[in-house]
Design a protein around this motif. Sequence first.
Motif, PDB file in Angstrom:
ATOM      1  N   UNK A 121      14.323  64.012  42.089  1.00 15.79           N
ATOM      2  CA  UNK A 121      15.566  64.413  41.532  1.00 15.79           C
ATOM      3  C   UNK A 121      15.368  64.252  39.821  1.00 15.79           C
ATOM      4  N   UNK A 122      14.879  62.939  39.385  1.00 14.15           N
ATOM      5  CA  UNK A 122      14.695  62.619  38.012  1.00 14.15           C
ATOM      6  C   UNK A 122      13.679  63.472  37.437  1.00 14.15           C
ATOM      7  N   UNK A 123      12.338  63.594  38.038  1.00 14.73           N
ATOM      8  CA  UNK A 123      11.617  64.356  37.611  1.00 14.73           C
ATOM      9  C   UNK A 123      12.044  65.952  37.328  1.00 14.73           C
ATOM     10  N   UNK A 124      12.736  66.410  38.215  1.00 12.69           N
ATOM     11  CA  UNK A 124      13.183  67.969  38.226  1.00 12.69           C
ATOM     12  C   UNK A 124      14.142  67.991  36.985  1.00 12.69           C
ATOM     13  N   UNK A 125      15.024  66.915  36.740  1.00 13.34           N
ATOM     14  CA  UNK A 125      16.006  66.859  35.646  1.00 13.34           C
ATOM     15  C   UNK A 125      15.295  66.362  34.242  1.00 13.34           C
ATOM     16  N   UNK A 126      14.461  65.783  34.107  1.00 15.37           N
ATOM     17  CA  UNK A 126      13.282  65.859  33.176  1.00 15.37           C
ATOM     18  C   UNK A 126      12.808  66.652  32.468  1.00 15.37           C
ATOM     19  N   UNK A 127      12.339  67.741  33.504  1.00 18.18           N
ATOM     20  CA  UNK A 127      11.724  69.043  33.122  1.00 18.18           C
ATOM     21  C   UNK A 127      12.785  70.150  32.966  1.00 18.18           C
ATOM     22  N   UNK A 128      13.925  69.819  33.253  1.00 18.23           N
ATOM     23  CA  UNK A 128      15.125  70.694  32.869  1.00 18.23           C
ATOM     24  C   UNK A 128      15.050  71.899  33.790  1.00 18.23           C
ATOM     25  N   UNK A 129      14.552  71.707  34.924  1.00 18.42           N
ATOM     26  CA  UNK A 129      14.470  72.746  35.882  1.00 18.42           C
ATOM     27  C   UNK A 129      15.891  72.980  36.632  1.00 18.42           C
ATOM     28  N   UNK A 130      16.756  72.140  36.541  1.00 18.07           N
ATOM     29  CA  UNK A 130      18.028  72.213  37.028  1.00 18.07           C
ATOM     30  C   UNK A 130      18.842  71.669  36.457  1.00 18.07           C
TER      31      UNK A 130
END
Length: 136
Positions: free
Chosen positions: A50-59
Amino acid sequence: EVLTLLVLVYPLLRGAALRLHSAVTGSYVPGTHSIAFVACLNEQIARDIARAIMDKRLAAYVNILPKSSALYFWKGELEESTEILLLVKTRTSKIGELSNYIRSIHPFEIPEIISLPIDQGNPGYLKWIEENVPRD
């Protein structure tokens, strides 16, 4: 040749027309955003993904749902386990990139990544998703 050109250009023109319609009318175009479901082995893996997804601004938003029981077939055998489920809210146009990225960091051999388009919802919330996930 003209027919081939029309077939190739149609998705671009349709997308532009839908964005223009949405901008002029302020209405939501069904399917513009999606929810992706991602199963994880445990809470730490779920939080890391979840953190990795948010860090990449994919969600714009990721829910981490508590443990649930799962039954599934794996390599011909019925398996039972507990999993943590992520609900990922994003632009539909980001689903391919999101799926590729999750597959690259997920510990499962074949991670569950399934998405459904959002047909309707709170207009303010849907606009908020759009504002928080950059366009392609």
